[in-house]
Design a protein around this motif. Sequence first.
Motif, PDB file in Angstrom:
ATOM      1  N   PHE A  60       0.820  -1.215   0.000  1.00  0.00           N
ATOM      2  CA  PHE A  60       0.000   0.000   0.000  1.00  0.00           C
ATOM      3  C   PHE A  60       0.853   1.265   0.000  1.00  0.00           C
ATOM      4  CE2 PHE A  60      -2.843  -3.269   1.527  1.00  0.00           C
ATOM      5  CZ  PHE A  60      -3.989  -2.989   0.805  1.00  0.00           C
ATOM      6  N   ASN A  61       2.167   1.091  -0.065  1.00  0.00           N
ATOM      7  CA  ASN A  61       3.074   2.232  -0.045  1.00  0.00           C
ATOM      8  C   ASN A  61       2.811   3.148  -1.235  1.00  0.00           C
ATOM      9  OD1 ASN A  61       5.019   3.415   1.462  1.00  0.00           O
ATOM     10  ND2 ASN A  61       6.729   2.522   0.307  1.00  0.00           N
ATOM     11  N   GLN A  62       2.690   2.546  -2.385  1.00  0.00           N
ATOM     12  CA  GLN A  62       2.330   3.305  -3.591  1.00  0.00           C
ATOM     13  C   GLN A  62       1.146   2.574  -4.193  1.00  0.00           C
ATOM     14  OE1 GLN A  62       6.400   2.705  -4.640  1.00  0.00           O
ATOM     15  NE2 GLN A  62       6.557   4.804  -5.338  1.00  0.00           N
ATOM     16  N   ARG A  63      -0.023   3.072  -3.872  1.00  0.00           N
ATOM     17  CA  ARG A  63      -1.268   2.357  -4.188  1.00  0.00           C
ATOM     18  C   ARG A  63      -1.432   2.007  -5.661  1.00  0.00           C
ATOM     19  NH1 ARG A  63      -5.337   2.451   0.116  1.00  0.00           N
ATOM     20  NH2 ARG A  63      -6.878   1.471  -1.214  1.00  0.00           N
ATOM     21  N   ARG A  64      -0.894   2.888  -6.529  1.00  0.00           N
ATOM     22  CA  ARG A  64      -1.164   2.662  -7.956  1.00  0.00           C
ATOM     23  C   ARG A  64      -0.230   1.617  -8.569  1.00  0.00           C
ATOM     24  NH1 ARG A  64      -0.370   8.066  -9.176  1.00  0.00           N
ATOM     25  NH2 ARG A  64      -0.291   8.281  -6.934  1.00  0.00           N
ATOM     26  N   LYS A  65       0.802   1.256  -7.825  1.00  0.00           N
ATOM     27  CA  LYS A  65       1.732   0.236  -8.350  1.00  0.00           C
ATOM     28  C   LYS A  65       1.129  -1.161  -8.198  1.00  0.00           C
ATOM     29  CE  LYS A  65       6.220   2.076  -8.529  1.00  0.00           C
ATOM     30  NZ  LYS A  65       7.373   2.423  -7.779  1.00  0.00           N
ATOM     31  N   THR A  66       1.599  -2.069  -9.058  1.00  0.00           N
ATOM     32  CA  THR A  66       1.165  -3.461  -8.855  1.00  0.00           C
ATOM     33  C   THR A  66       1.847  -3.980  -7.600  1.00  0.00           C
ATOM     34  OG1 THR A  66       3.013  -4.348 -10.108  1.00  0.00           O
ATOM     35  CG2 THR A  66       0.983  -3.882 -11.355  1.00  0.00           C
ATOM     36  N   LEU A  67       1.276  -5.059  -7.079  1.00  0.00           N
ATOM     37  CA  LEU A  67       1.832  -5.665  -5.872  1.00  0.00           C
ATOM     38  C   LEU A  67       3.296  -6.060  -6.098  1.00  0.00           C
ATOM     39  CD1 LEU A  67       0.544  -6.810  -3.110  1.00  0.00           C
ATOM     40  CD2 LEU A  67       0.875  -8.999  -4.210  1.00  0.00           C
ATOM     41  N   VAL A  68       3.576  -6.622  -7.283  1.00  0.00           N
ATOM     42  CA  VAL A  68       4.940  -7.085  -7.572  1.00  0.00           C
ATOM     43  C   VAL A  68       5.914  -5.916  -7.463  1.00  0.00           C
ATOM     44  CG1 VAL A  68       6.461  -8.067  -9.331  1.00  0.00           C
ATOM     45  CG2 VAL A  68       4.141  -8.977  -9.046  1.00  0.00           C
ATOM     46  N   ASN A  69       5.588  -4.783  -8.102  1.00  0.00           N
ATOM     47  CA  ASN A  69       6.502  -3.639  -8.052  1.00  0.00           C
ATOM     48  C   ASN A  69       6.576  -3.022  -6.653  1.00  0.00           C
ATOM     49  OD1 ASN A  69       7.448  -3.694 -10.657  1.00  0.00           O
ATOM     50  ND2 ASN A  69       5.688  -2.532 -11.448  1.00  0.00           N
ATOM     51  N   GLY A  70       5.438  -2.967  -5.986  1.00  0.00           N
ATOM     52  CA  GLY A  70       5.410  -2.412  -4.632  1.00  0.00           C
ATOM     53  C   GLY A  70       6.350  -3.177  -3.707  1.00  0.00           C
ATOM     54  N   ILE A  71       6.273  -4.507  -3.770  1.00  0.00           N
ATOM     55  CA  ILE A  71       7.112  -5.335  -2.884  1.00  0.00           C
ATOM     56  C   ILE A  71       8.574  -5.279  -3.341  1.00  0.00           C
ATOM     57  CG2 ILE A  71       7.566  -7.702  -2.104  1.00  0.00           C
ATOM     58  CD1 ILE A  71       4.528  -8.203  -2.275  1.00  0.00           C
ATOM     59  N   TYR A  72       8.757  -5.332  -4.665  1.00  0.00           N
ATOM     60  CA  TYR A  72      10.122  -5.335  -5.216  1.00  0.00           C
ATOM     61  C   TYR A  72      10.870  -4.050  -4.834  1.00  0.00           C
ATOM     62  CZ  TYR A  72      13.926  -5.581  -8.585  1.00  0.00           C
ATOM     63  OH  TYR A  72      15.165  -5.606  -9.154  1.00  0.00           O
ATOM     64  N   ASN A  73      10.164  -2.911  -4.882  1.00  0.00           N
ATOM     65  CA  ASN A  73      10.815  -1.621  -4.620  1.00  0.00           C
ATOM     66  C   ASN A  73      10.871  -1.235  -3.146  1.00  0.00           C
ATOM     67  OD1 ASN A  73      11.274  -1.018  -7.359  1.00  0.00           O
ATOM     68  ND2 ASN A  73       9.128  -0.376  -7.606  1.00  0.00           N
ATOM     69  N   PHE A  74      10.277  -2.031  -2.287  1.00  0.00           N
ATOM     70  CA  PHE A  74      10.162  -1.644  -0.877  1.00  0.00           C
ATOM     71  C   PHE A  74      11.494  -1.846  -0.145  1.00  0.00           C
ATOM     72  CE2 PHE A  74       8.626  -2.366   3.564  1.00  0.00           C
ATOM     73  CZ  PHE A  74       7.946  -1.166   3.729  1.00  0.00           C
ATOM     74  N   GLU A  75      11.938  -0.763   0.476  1.00  0.00           N
ATOM     75  CA  GLU A  75      13.181  -0.847   1.244  1.00  0.00           C
ATOM     76  C   GLU A  75      12.960  -1.805   2.420  1.00  0.00           C
ATOM     77  OE1 GLU A  75      15.735   2.432   3.238  1.00  0.00           O
ATOM     78  OE2 GLU A  75      14.722   3.298   1.492  1.00  0.00           O
ATOM     79  N   GLY A  76      13.865  -2.686   2.639  1.00  0.00           N
ATOM     80  CA  GLY A  76      13.689  -3.610   3.763  1.00  0.00           C
ATOM     81  C   GLY A  76      13.220  -4.986   3.317  1.00  0.00           C
ATOM     82  N   LEU A  77      12.760  -5.093   2.064  1.00  0.00           N
ATOM     83  CA  LEU A  77      12.435  -6.413   1.526  1.00  0.00           C
ATOM     84  C   LEU A  77      13.331  -6.637   0.312  1.00  0.00           C
ATOM     85  CD1 LEU A  77       8.514  -6.473   1.601  1.00  0.00           C
ATOM     86  CD2 LEU A  77      10.066  -7.755   3.081  1.00  0.00           C
ATOM     87  N   SER A  78      13.864  -7.859   0.160  1.00  0.00           N
ATOM     88  CA  SER A  78      14.790  -8.037  -0.962  1.00  0.00           C
ATOM     89  C   SER A  78      14.456  -9.285  -1.787  1.00  0.00           C
ATOM     90  CB  SER A  78      16.223  -8.094  -0.427  1.00  0.00           C
ATOM     91  OG  SER A  78      16.281  -9.014   0.632  1.00  0.00           O
ATOM     92  N   PHE A  79      13.168  -9.458  -2.063  1.00  0.00           N
ATOM     93  CA  PHE A  79      12.770 -10.569  -2.930  1.00  0.00           C
ATOM     94  C   PHE A  79      13.009 -10.186  -4.385  1.00  0.00           C
ATOM     95  CE2 PHE A  79       9.862 -10.862   0.771  1.00  0.00           C
ATOM     96  CZ  PHE A  79      10.346 -12.055   1.284  1.00  0.00           C
ATOM     97  N   SER A  80      13.335 -11.191  -5.210  1.00  0.00           N
ATOM     98  CA  SER A  80      13.456 -10.914  -6.641  1.00  0.00           C
ATOM     99  C   SER A  80      12.039 -10.888  -7.226  1.00  0.00           C
ATOM    100  CB  SER A  80      14.284 -12.010  -7.324  1.00  0.00           C
ATOM    101  OG  SER A  80      13.552 -13.227  -7.294  1.00  0.00           O
ATOM    102  N   LYS A  81      11.916 -10.262  -8.412  1.00  0.00           N
ATOM    103  CA  LYS A  81      10.597 -10.239  -9.064  1.00  0.00           C
ATOM    104  C   LYS A  81      10.088 -11.659  -9.303  1.00  0.00           C
ATOM    105  CE  LYS A  81      10.302  -5.739 -11.055  1.00  0.00           C
ATOM    106  NZ  LYS A  81       9.877  -4.852 -12.084  1.00  0.00           N
TER     107      LYS A  81
END
Length: 286
Positions: free
Chosen positions: A228-249
């Motif tokens: 929910f950090n950037q509501r308009r982004k897809t979940l994949v991009n939101g999680i991928y770009n989130f500082e503190g999480l380091s999952f690959s796409k």
Amino acid sequence: MLAKPRNTIEIINKYSFVFQKKYGQNFLIDTHVLEKIVRTADISKDDFVLEIGPGIGSLTQYLCESAREVVAVEIDKRLIPILEDTLSAYDNITILNEDILKFDIEGLVKNYNNNRPIKVVANLPYYITTPIIMDLFEKHIPLAGVTIMIQREVADRIQARPGTKEYGALSLAVQYYAKPYIAANVPPNCFMPRPKVGSAVINLTPHTESPYQVKDEALLFSLIRASFNQRRKTLVNGIYNFEGLSFSKEEIVEALEFLELSKDIRGETMTLGQFVEMANYLSKYI
Ligand code: SAM
């Protein structure tokens, strides 16, 4: 009753009390609303109640009448002598001059109530709504129920279901711990001075047994925040770009495939159960 407008005015004048905006001081002056809060909290003579921000004691009076014991935590030291006056008829009240955000609630429950669940009741100062709710749940304070007056808009967000515009990280965080129920909407004219926004009484009943089996709670909450950090982004991009999480796409997409969800999904349509499953799946990549 203190909450009758003329009684509130009499106390304000007697002590030359000046309202402090920074403390969110909007006192209730409607006895029906106070009765509704106490009814919603379902208080009996077995209950130990923590009141946050008693003000001049309008709600406290009702709590002292119905509960076994009440502890009221008030930050504004100018209100302490007023409360000692207005509540002098009761012997089941303890007034503490403390900031609730720095206060040891766990210690209170231990020392005053043998670690048995307490009820929290408050007409909350609105600037601390979210931190206090999250604190109560995250610290796993033994709670029998939470009944609070908060901004209407925040109450709607807490109760929101997936797919609505109010749905977000707060809805998921609170619903993870409790079942929310809006008991009443309260207009500004029930307070002195009048707040700019509408208010609502919300009841949060903690789950006795968690409906969710979560392997890593911290990961679950990071995923929710990321989504929910950037509501308009897809979940994949939101999680991928989130500082503190380091999952690959690839890992995130794999989790969505496992859940049989589209890789273009946004967080706002995902249920709490789906977030839990996703966190449980991704935990193996940490
Ligand atoms: N309970 C009273 C009533 O309903 O009329 C007063 C409610 S008023 C909305 C909020 C109260 O919380 C004020 O008395 C304010 O001074 C107090 N307060 C504000 N911040 C606080 C904090 N961090 N800790 C404890 N009390 C606080």
